[in-house]
Design an enzyme around this catalytic site. Structure first.
Site, short mmCIF file in Angstrom:
data_model
loop_
_atom_site.label_atom_id
_atom_site.label_comp_id
_atom_site.label_asym_id
_atom_site.label_seq_id
_atom_site.Cartn_x
_atom_site.Cartn_y
_atom_site.Cartn_z
N GLU A 131 22.28 14.56 2.06
CA GLU A 131 23.28 15.61 2.22
C GLU A 131 23.29 16.04 3.68
O GLU A 131 22.26 16.03 4.36
CB GLU A 131 23.02 16.81 1.30
CG GLU A 131 21.67 17.46 1.44
CD GLU A 131 21.43 18.55 0.39
OE1 GLU A 131 22.22 18.68 -0.56
OE2 GLU A 131 20.44 19.30 0.54
N ILE A 132 24.47 16.34 4.16
CA ILE A 132 24.66 16.92 5.49
C ILE A 132 25.36 18.25 5.26
O ILE A 132 26.41 18.29 4.61
CB ILE A 132 25.50 16.01 6.39
CG1 ILE A 132 24.81 14.65 6.55
CG2 ILE A 132 25.71 16.66 7.76
CD1 ILE A 132 25.63 13.64 7.35
#
Length: 404
Positions: free
Chosen positions: A283-284
């Protein structure tokens, strides 16, 4: 807290202003030098002269790119025994992306990192490396948890042969990733994070800055893989979530709004949960969103209910439900062109056809995106009315010779 290994970042803001001017000045100086030493003597540049000047310009462009990077960091939760697995992931991440930008890493552990782990990871990183210890306030039982009840819950899940059903440390990890990693002091200075885990693979070149894309488009959360959760691990999660919605309706994007994400994780306007979630091992995201009063209120509500220990609530459904309730559709991004593998699941872009041929070393035939029985990505695209290629940021490299 273990002291950080730092590379020089002093005067970052000043560099952002001064370096472009210095680069231009240096290029002009080189041009003048070549002109005096070559043109007046030979009347033309040699091939070697042009190559040297091109190399110099490329180096200056890379330096400017590094200095103009975002206020972002890679976050790695790992143990000393994960050294090799983390190095494998870092090697690909550096080769595919970070060697151009030199973003820093923050490594977190509930035990002190040993000398080997620090040396092997700091030696591989192109940016700064920081090593932090997680204290008991973030990794332990809160005082309202009945530990005997939690033990009985683990034993029951073990009998059902549920993955990590009997693991106490896994539950601490899920709670930490859900509500505490972004509050660790080593992350206080950053605005964005990219989560990295041992032995994951980054299978495509990332020739743009995802952090910059997040900031410029006011994005809060980005993913590559979505799938359905193991229902027996979250038996009461949705009912607990519905209680939160009733108490904090002002925090929720209205279900009847065109911005609402509720249709992705519920097929009946929030009455039940269809188990869709973003796989949070990649995830970013925005650290400021996770620090917001809305997200913290959601996490605290879940935490008080005890499901991280009495059941096996994962950080993936927690992050995903929060995003679907608290964020607009336009604030969530599918990083379609970032190829990613976490055993046993692969995301590999397939369109346009040049992407897996030139930028990736994965096989799109093995990608799980279109498997509607398992993946929720097609449902996500249906909801927002977009195609995979609408999320394409990667550009095709110019080719020398030949026809396309």
């Amino acid at each position: 807290m273990i002291a950080p290994r730092q590379k020089n970042t002093s005067g970052r803001q000043l560099k952002r202003l001064v370096l472009p001017l210095l680069a231009i000045g240096l290029i002009m100086w080189c041009f003048n030098t070549f002109s005096r030493n070559r043109i007046f003597k030979t009347k033309e540049f040699t091939y070697q002269d042009i190559q040297r000047l091109s190399t110099l310009i490329a180096k200056q462009q890379q330096q400017l790119q590094q200095e103009q990077r975002e206020n972002a960091v890679f976050v790695v939760l790992a143990r000393n025994g994960d050294r090799i697995g983390i190095r494998n992931a870092m090697r690909q991440l550096e080769d595919r992306f970070n060697k151009k930008y030199n973003y820093p890493y923050v490594f977190l552990n509930d035990e002190p990192f040993d000398k080997d782990f620090i040396e092997y990871t700091s030696g591989l990183a192109s940016g700064e490396t920081h090593y932090g210890l997680i204290d008991e306030s973030m990794w332990g039982y809160p005082d309202w948890i009945d530990q005997e009840k939690a033990r009985q819950g683990r034993e029951a899940m073990e009998e059902e042969d549920i993955p990590y059903g009997d693991s106490e440390s896994y539950r601490h990890m899920c709670r930490f990733q859900s509500g505490f990693f972004f509050r660790h002091p080593l992350l206080d200075q950053y605005d964005y994070y990219w989560r990295v885990e041992p032995d994951v693979e980054f299978t495509c070149d990332v020739d743009y800055d995802p952090f910059k894309h997040m900031r410029e488009n006011d994005l809060k959360y980005g993913f590559t893989i979505s799938l359905r959760e193991y229902e027996l691990t979250i038996s009461t999660l949705w009912e607990t979530t519905k209680d939160f919605v009733k108490k904090h309706s002002d925090y929720i994007i209205p279900y009847n709004s065109s911005d609402s994400f509720i249709g992705w994780l519920s097929d009946d306007y929030g009455e039940t949960y269809n188990l869709c979630h973003f796989w949070s091992n990649f995830e970013i995201g925005s650290l400021n969103w996770l620090r917001s009063k809305e997200y913290l209120a959601f996490f605290n509500h879940l935490d008080k209910a005890g499901g991280f220990f009495y059941e096996r609530w994962g950080d993936a459904p927690v992050h995903s439900i929060a995003a679907a309730l608290l964020l607009k559709q336009s604030e969530v991004h599918f990083f379609y062109d970032i190829g990613y593998y976490h055993d046993p699941i692969l995301h590999c872009p397939s369109k346009p056809s040049w992407l897996p041929k030139e930028k990736c070393n994965c096989d799109p035939e093995n990608s799980m995106d279109d498997d509607r029985a398992f993946s929720c990505t097609a449902k996500y695209l249906d909801l927002i009315g977009r195609q995979k290629t609408d999320f394409l940021i990667t550009k095709r490299s110019p080719k020398r010779g030949g026809a396309y």
